[in-house]
Scaffold this motif. Sequence first.
Motif, PDB file in Angstrom:
ATOM      1  N   PRO A   1       4.610  -8.239  -9.899  1.00 44.23           N
ATOM      2  CA  PRO A   1       4.980  -9.629 -10.224  1.00 44.23           C
ATOM      3  C   PRO A   1       3.967 -10.315 -11.131  1.00 44.23           C
ATOM      4  CG  PRO A   1       4.296  -9.464  -7.936  1.00 44.23           C
ATOM      5  CD  PRO A   1       4.403  -8.065  -8.469  1.00 44.23           C
ATOM      6  N   ILE A   2       2.701  -9.975 -10.986  1.00 46.51           N
ATOM      7  CA  ILE A   2       1.676 -10.557 -11.874  1.00 46.51           C
ATOM      8  C   ILE A   2       1.921 -10.081 -13.304  1.00 46.51           C
ATOM      9  CG2 ILE A   2      -0.789 -10.610 -12.410  1.00 46.51           C
ATOM     10  CD1 ILE A   2      -1.245 -10.276  -9.327  1.00 46.51           C
ATOM     11  N   THR A   3       2.138  -8.788 -13.458  1.00 45.85           N
ATOM     12  CA  THR A   3       2.439  -8.228 -14.773  1.00 45.85           C
ATOM     13  C   THR A   3       3.713  -8.846 -15.342  1.00 45.85           C
ATOM     14  OG1 THR A   3       1.441  -6.152 -14.043  1.00 45.85           O
ATOM     15  CG2 THR A   3       2.771  -6.066 -16.034  1.00 45.85           C
ATOM     16  N   GLY A   4       4.725  -8.982 -14.499  1.00 44.41           N
ATOM     17  CA  GLY A   4       5.984  -9.572 -14.942  1.00 44.41           C
ATOM     18  C   GLY A   4       5.823 -11.003 -15.415  1.00 44.41           C
ATOM     19  N   MET A   5       5.084 -11.810 -14.661  1.00 48.19           N
ATOM     20  CA  MET A   5       4.888 -13.212 -15.062  1.00 48.19           C
ATOM     21  C   MET A   5       4.099 -13.306 -16.362  1.00 48.19           C
ATOM     22  SD  MET A   5       4.460 -15.375 -11.521  1.00 48.19           S
ATOM     23  CE  MET A   5       3.158 -14.386 -10.827  1.00 48.19           C
ATOM     24  N   LEU A   6       3.098 -12.443 -16.521  1.00 44.90           N
ATOM     25  CA  LEU A   6       2.339 -12.441 -17.766  1.00 44.90           C
ATOM     26  C   LEU A   6       3.217 -12.037 -18.944  1.00 44.90           C
ATOM     27  CD1 LEU A   6      -1.056 -10.925 -16.550  1.00 44.90           C
ATOM     28  CD2 LEU A   6      -0.607 -13.287 -17.243  1.00 44.90           C
ATOM     29  N   TRP A   7       4.037 -11.020 -18.757  1.00 46.13           N
ATOM     30  CA  TRP A   7       4.925 -10.560 -19.826  1.00 46.13           C
ATOM     31  C   TRP A   7       5.926 -11.658 -20.190  1.00 46.13           C
ATOM     32  CZ3 TRP A   7       5.606  -7.633 -23.761  1.00 46.13           C
ATOM     33  CH2 TRP A   7       6.873  -7.433 -24.284  1.00 46.13           C
ATOM     34  N   LEU A   8       6.534 -12.252 -19.184  1.00 47.40           N
ATOM     35  CA  LEU A   8       7.522 -13.301 -19.441  1.00 47.40           C
ATOM     36  C   LEU A   8       6.898 -14.533 -20.078  1.00 47.40           C
ATOM     37  CD1 LEU A   8       9.531 -12.834 -16.164  1.00 47.40           C
ATOM     38  CD2 LEU A   8      10.381 -12.428 -18.485  1.00 47.40           C
ATOM     39  N   ARG A   9       5.649 -14.776 -19.790  1.00 44.31           N
ATOM     40  CA  ARG A   9       4.939 -15.911 -20.412  1.00 44.31           C
ATOM     41  C   ARG A   9       4.754 -15.665 -21.912  1.00 44.31           C
ATOM     42  NH1 ARG A   9      -1.151 -17.542 -19.208  1.00 44.31           N
ATOM     43  NH2 ARG A   9      -1.218 -19.413 -20.462  1.00 44.31           N
ATOM     44  N   THR A  10       4.487 -14.425 -22.298  1.00 38.89           N
ATOM     45  CA  THR A  10       4.284 -14.112 -23.705  1.00 38.89           C
ATOM     46  C   THR A  10       5.607 -14.046 -24.471  1.00 38.89           C
ATOM     47  OG1 THR A  10       4.363 -11.715 -23.389  1.00 38.89           O
ATOM     48  CG2 THR A  10       2.212 -12.776 -23.206  1.00 38.89           C
ATOM     49  N   LYS A  11       6.730 -13.940 -23.790  1.00 36.88           N
ATOM     50  CA  LYS A  11       8.027 -13.796 -24.452  1.00 36.88           C
ATOM     51  C   LYS A  11       8.725 -15.131 -24.682  1.00 36.88           C
ATOM     52  CE  LYS A  11       9.803 -10.572 -25.552  1.00 36.88           C
ATOM     53  NZ  LYS A  11       9.762  -9.923 -26.849  1.00 36.88           N
ATOM     54  N   ARG A  12       7.991 -16.230 -24.681  1.00 40.76           N
ATOM     55  CA  ARG A  12       8.603 -17.542 -24.929  1.00 40.76           C
ATOM     56  C   ARG A  12       9.048 -17.678 -26.343  1.00 40.76           C
ATOM     57  NH1 ARG A  12       4.926 -22.084 -22.185  1.00 40.76           N
ATOM     58  NH2 ARG A  12       3.882 -20.626 -20.904  1.00 40.76           N
TER      59      ARG A  12
ATOM     60  N   MET B   1       0.820  -1.213   0.000  1.00 39.40           N
ATOM     61  CA  MET B   1       0.000   0.000   0.000  1.00 39.40           C
ATOM     62  C   MET B   1       0.857   1.268   0.000  1.00 39.40           C
ATOM     63  SD  MET B   1      -3.234   1.012   2.416  1.00 39.40           S
ATOM     64  CE  MET B   1      -2.331   1.095   3.927  1.00 39.40           C
ATOM     65  N   GLY B   2       1.988   1.242   0.707  1.00 41.08           N
ATOM     66  CA  GLY B   2       2.879   2.403   0.741  1.00 41.08           C
ATOM     67  C   GLY B   2       3.538   2.700  -0.593  1.00 41.08           C
ATOM     68  N   TYR B   3       3.472   1.741  -1.498  1.00 34.33           N
ATOM     69  CA  TYR B   3       4.032   1.891  -2.840  1.00 34.33           C
ATOM     70  C   TYR B   3       2.923   1.820  -3.889  1.00 34.33           C
ATOM     71  CZ  TYR B   3       8.809   1.441  -1.080  1.00 34.33           C
ATOM     72  OH  TYR B   3      10.004   1.647  -0.436  1.00 34.33           O
ATOM     73  N   LEU B   4       1.730   2.259  -3.517  1.00 31.93           N
ATOM     74  CA  LEU B   4       0.573   2.303  -4.412  1.00 31.93           C
ATOM     75  C   LEU B   4       0.193   0.930  -4.969  1.00 31.93           C
ATOM     76  CD1 LEU B   4       1.540   5.533  -6.384  1.00 31.93           C
ATOM     77  CD2 LEU B   4       0.037   5.356  -4.388  1.00 31.93           C
ATOM     78  N   PHE B   5       0.402  -0.112  -4.180  1.00 29.67           N
ATOM     79  CA  PHE B   5       0.094  -1.504  -4.528  1.00 29.67           C
ATOM     80  C   PHE B   5       0.906  -2.017  -5.721  1.00 29.67           C
ATOM     81  CE2 PHE B   5      -3.646   0.000  -2.221  1.00 29.67           C
ATOM     82  CZ  PHE B   5      -3.680  -0.927  -1.195  1.00 29.67           C
ATOM     83  N   ILE B   6       1.931  -1.290  -6.107  1.00 28.79           N
ATOM     84  CA  ILE B   6       2.792  -1.749  -7.202  1.00 28.79           C
ATOM     85  C   ILE B   6       3.444  -3.090  -6.861  1.00 28.79           C
ATOM     86  CG2 ILE B   6       4.897  -1.221  -8.508  1.00 28.79           C
ATOM     87  CD1 ILE B   6       3.968   1.730  -8.461  1.00 28.79           C
ATOM     88  N   PRO B   7       3.871  -3.325  -5.600  1.00 32.31           N
ATOM     89  CA  PRO B   7       4.483  -4.618  -5.292  1.00 32.31           C
ATOM     90  C   PRO B   7       3.570  -5.829  -5.508  1.00 32.31           C
ATOM     91  CG  PRO B   7       5.111  -3.039  -3.629  1.00 32.31           C
ATOM     92  CD  PRO B   7       4.054  -2.379  -4.479  1.00 32.31           C
ATOM     93  N   VAL B   8       2.273  -5.665  -5.476  1.00 36.93           N
ATOM     94  CA  VAL B   8       1.387  -6.802  -5.725  1.00 36.93           C
ATOM     95  C   VAL B   8       1.014  -6.897  -7.210  1.00 36.93           C
ATOM     96  CG1 VAL B   8      -0.900  -5.789  -5.295  1.00 36.93           C
ATOM     97  CG2 VAL B   8      -0.474  -8.142  -4.664  1.00 36.93           C
ATOM     98  N   ILE B   9       1.019  -5.781  -7.906  1.00 33.75           N
ATOM     99  CA  ILE B   9       0.672  -5.763  -9.332  1.00 33.75           C
ATOM    100  C   ILE B   9       1.865  -6.151 -10.201  1.00 33.75           C
ATOM    101  CG2 ILE B   9      -0.046  -4.245 -11.232  1.00 33.75           C
ATOM    102  CD1 ILE B   9      -1.551  -2.592  -9.057  1.00 33.75           C
TER     103      ILE B   9
END
Length: 149
Positions: free
Chosen positions: A138-149, A128-136
């Motif tokens: 890794p999800i974004t990262g995993m999705l991006w890395l999944r598409t970069k196969r 929350m102190g980082y505008l919930f970026i820490p929870v968003i």
Amino acid sequence: MTFGEPPVPDTQMDGAAGAAPARERLVSGPGLLLVWVYGVITVGAVSRSAYQISTEFDRAPLPYALSGIAALVYAFITYSLVRGGETARKAARICCAAELTGVLTVGTWTLVRPESFPDATVWSDFGMGYLFIPVILPITGMLWLRTKR
């Protein structure tokens, strides 16, 4: 690359002249924004944890140690994304999953047992102190890395 050969886009050369492409770049397009955000959060987490650990560690050792771990995770993911290649992609995906696990665990822990955290961490209250970026992130990262196969 020799005369007459087209340049190899979005890849890095292995170092030897004329060698085959060694790594696929992960930082093209939206991946560049992802690396930038990871870089910014790495600087924030490293700065915060370095200051807290060096000046106030005895006051709240658990939160400050967790902030240090978060900083290392962010730095490793940023490095892996910039490095590129299949091994780095897999390592970054594993680290993103570990990051998400950490955020969810620490976030839940700070809500259930707030007395264990006299001071906030990067992952407290789900970031929350980082505008919930820490929870968003890794999800974004995993999705991006999944598409970069």
